[in-house]
Every structure is written in structure tokens, then in C-alpha cells.
Scaffold this motif. Structure first.
Motif, PDB file in Angstrom:
ATOM      1  N   ASP A 154      -7.365 -17.439   9.260  1.00 52.07           N
ATOM      2  CA  ASP A 154      -6.738 -18.605   8.638  1.00 52.07           C
ATOM      3  C   ASP A 154      -5.236 -18.475   8.854  1.00 52.07           C
ATOM      4  O   ASP A 154      -4.620 -17.496   8.412  1.00 52.07           O
ATOM      5  N   ARG A 159      -2.258 -25.453   6.917  1.00 53.84           N
ATOM      6  CA  ARG A 159      -3.131 -24.835   7.914  1.00 53.84           C
ATOM      7  C   ARG A 159      -3.521 -25.921   8.914  1.00 53.84           C
ATOM      8  O   ARG A 159      -4.394 -26.742   8.636  1.00 53.84           O
ATOM      9  N   PRO A 186      -5.841 -16.457   0.752  1.00 53.38           N
ATOM     10  CA  PRO A 186      -6.955 -15.821   1.470  1.00 53.38           C
ATOM     11  C   PRO A 186      -8.308 -16.369   1.024  1.00 53.38           C
ATOM     12  O   PRO A 186      -8.545 -16.582  -0.172  1.00 53.38           O
ATOM     13  N   CYS A 218      -6.142 -13.665   6.776  1.00 52.89           N
ATOM     14  CA  CYS A 218      -5.218 -14.779   6.555  1.00 52.89           C
ATOM     15  C   CYS A 218      -3.822 -14.348   7.006  1.00 52.89           C
ATOM     16  O   CYS A 218      -3.321 -13.303   6.583  1.00 52.89           O
TER      17      CYS A 218
END
Length: 202
Positions: free
Chosen positions: A37, A82, A112, A118
Motif C-alpha cells: 500500500d 493512495r 497499515p 505500507c
């Protein structure tokens, strides 16, 4: 608690062991493949009266936007964007006070997923590289989160900056707010509206 003031020693310590460049191509590929991520994090401030680039009014009439003094009525938002992966997303928190390092740490802990690593990209402002953040990094690493610091004076490398620009320019149609609660509500609504549009594009 650390504030926006720079801490040179803390900055140097945070930069050690971090790559000071834009996220490498392999990092982006991992994010697109949903192997990690990848978030871009920063802060954004909102005044009771937002800048007005253009507007409309009946012919022959001047459009007036009332001015509200910002003293003790600014709103600050933390945003983590993101852009790639299973679903693009925007996480945010809104505050009616100055942000401190503790706010950054608390926000980072929410990012996370527990499913995959992450990576959070951020700049070198004082509250990002403070001693408090340094002390929290081992805990963040145990949660599966690592920090990636950008070079100084390179806001164009932080993809959340463009998100803030859209929110300020297009998601806040009213340009002046008479009270702090009104501004807080409007900022939260603007972030939610952008997040809904982001999800609809997929």
C-alpha cells in the motif's frame, strides 16, 4: 510535542537510512500489483475565506465575497492519498488547531492494512521528522509501515498535493464561512465528496 518548527538534528536522523528521491519504479509497480500500500501524506490548511479565482454574477453587477478574519479560525487537515492498487483511496482527519507530531503518529497508525506492507511518502517538515516521530518509527515498522522522505523543496513529487488543490478549488463551492464549525463541516464534506468521486472513477 514538536510543532511545525524545524528540528535540524531530528531531520538528519530521519533521513539516515531513507532514500531521498521520488519513489522508485519498482515501488510503484509493487503498489499497482497490490503487493504494498503506497500512500502520499501531507497537511493542508483552510482559512474561513478561500481565494476566489473566478465567479459569475448578473451582467453589470459585481460579485462580492465576504471576508472572514482567520485568527483562531483556521482548519488544518491531514490527508493520505493512495493513487494505485486495488482501489484508490483518500484518508483524512480534520483539526481546528495547529498540528503536532503526535497527530502524525496517530494518523500513520491507521494506514497499515495488516495484509501487506505500507509505504508512506512524506516531506521533511518539522513535525514529520521530529524526535517524537523518530521514537515511534520502530512501532510503525512493527505495524508494517515504513516512511519514505522526499527531497527538500520538491512538493511536485508528493501526489497528495494535487488532491488538495482540487479540494480547495472545486469541492468548496462556498468561498467564505462565518464560523469555525461551518468551515470544519465544509472541509470534511469536501474531502468526502472527493473520495466518493475517486471511487466512482474505478
Amino acid at each position: 510535542m514538536a510543532t511545525h518548527q524545524d528540528e535540524p538534528d531530528a531531520q538528519a536522523a530521519c533521513r539516515r537510512g531513507s532514500t531521498r528521491q521520488a519513489p522508485a519504479g519498482h515501488t510503484q509497480k509493487k503498489a499497482r500489483a497490490s503487493r504494498i500500500d503506497l500512500f502520499f501524506l501531507d497537511e493542508c490548511g483552510f482559512s474561513p475565506t478561500q481565494p476566489t479565482g473566478y465567479s459569475w454574477s448578473p451582467r453589470g453587477q459585481r460579485r462580492l465575497v465576504p471576508y472572514e478574519a482567520p485568527m483562531r479560525r483556521r482548519v488544518n487537515a491531514l490527508g493520505a492519498y493512495r493513487p494505485v492498487g486495488e482501489l484508490p483511496t483518500l484518508r483524512f482527519r480534520v483539526y481546528s488547531r495547529t498540528l503536532v507530531s503526535g497527530d502524525i503518529i496517530t494518523f500513520l497508525k491507521t494506514l497499515p492494512s495488516g495484509v501487506r506492507p505500507c509505504v508512506v511518502v512524506l516531506d521533511n517538515v518539522g513535525i514529520h521528522v521530529s524526535k517524537e516521530v523518530q521514537r515511534a518509527r520502530p512501532l510503525l515498522n512493527r505495524l508494517g509501515l515504513s516512511l519514505f522522505f522526499l527531497p527538500a523543496y520538491a512538493p511536485e513529487l508528493n501526489e497528495v498535493e494535487a488532491v488538495f488543490g482540487v479540494i480547495k478549488s472545486y469541492e468548496l463551492p462556498e468561498r467564505s464561512y462565518a464560523t469555525l464549525p461551518e468551515l470544519m463541516t465544509a472541509v470534511r464534506r469536501a474531502f468526502r465528496r472527493y473520495r466518493r468521486r475517486l471511487n466512482r472513477r474505478r
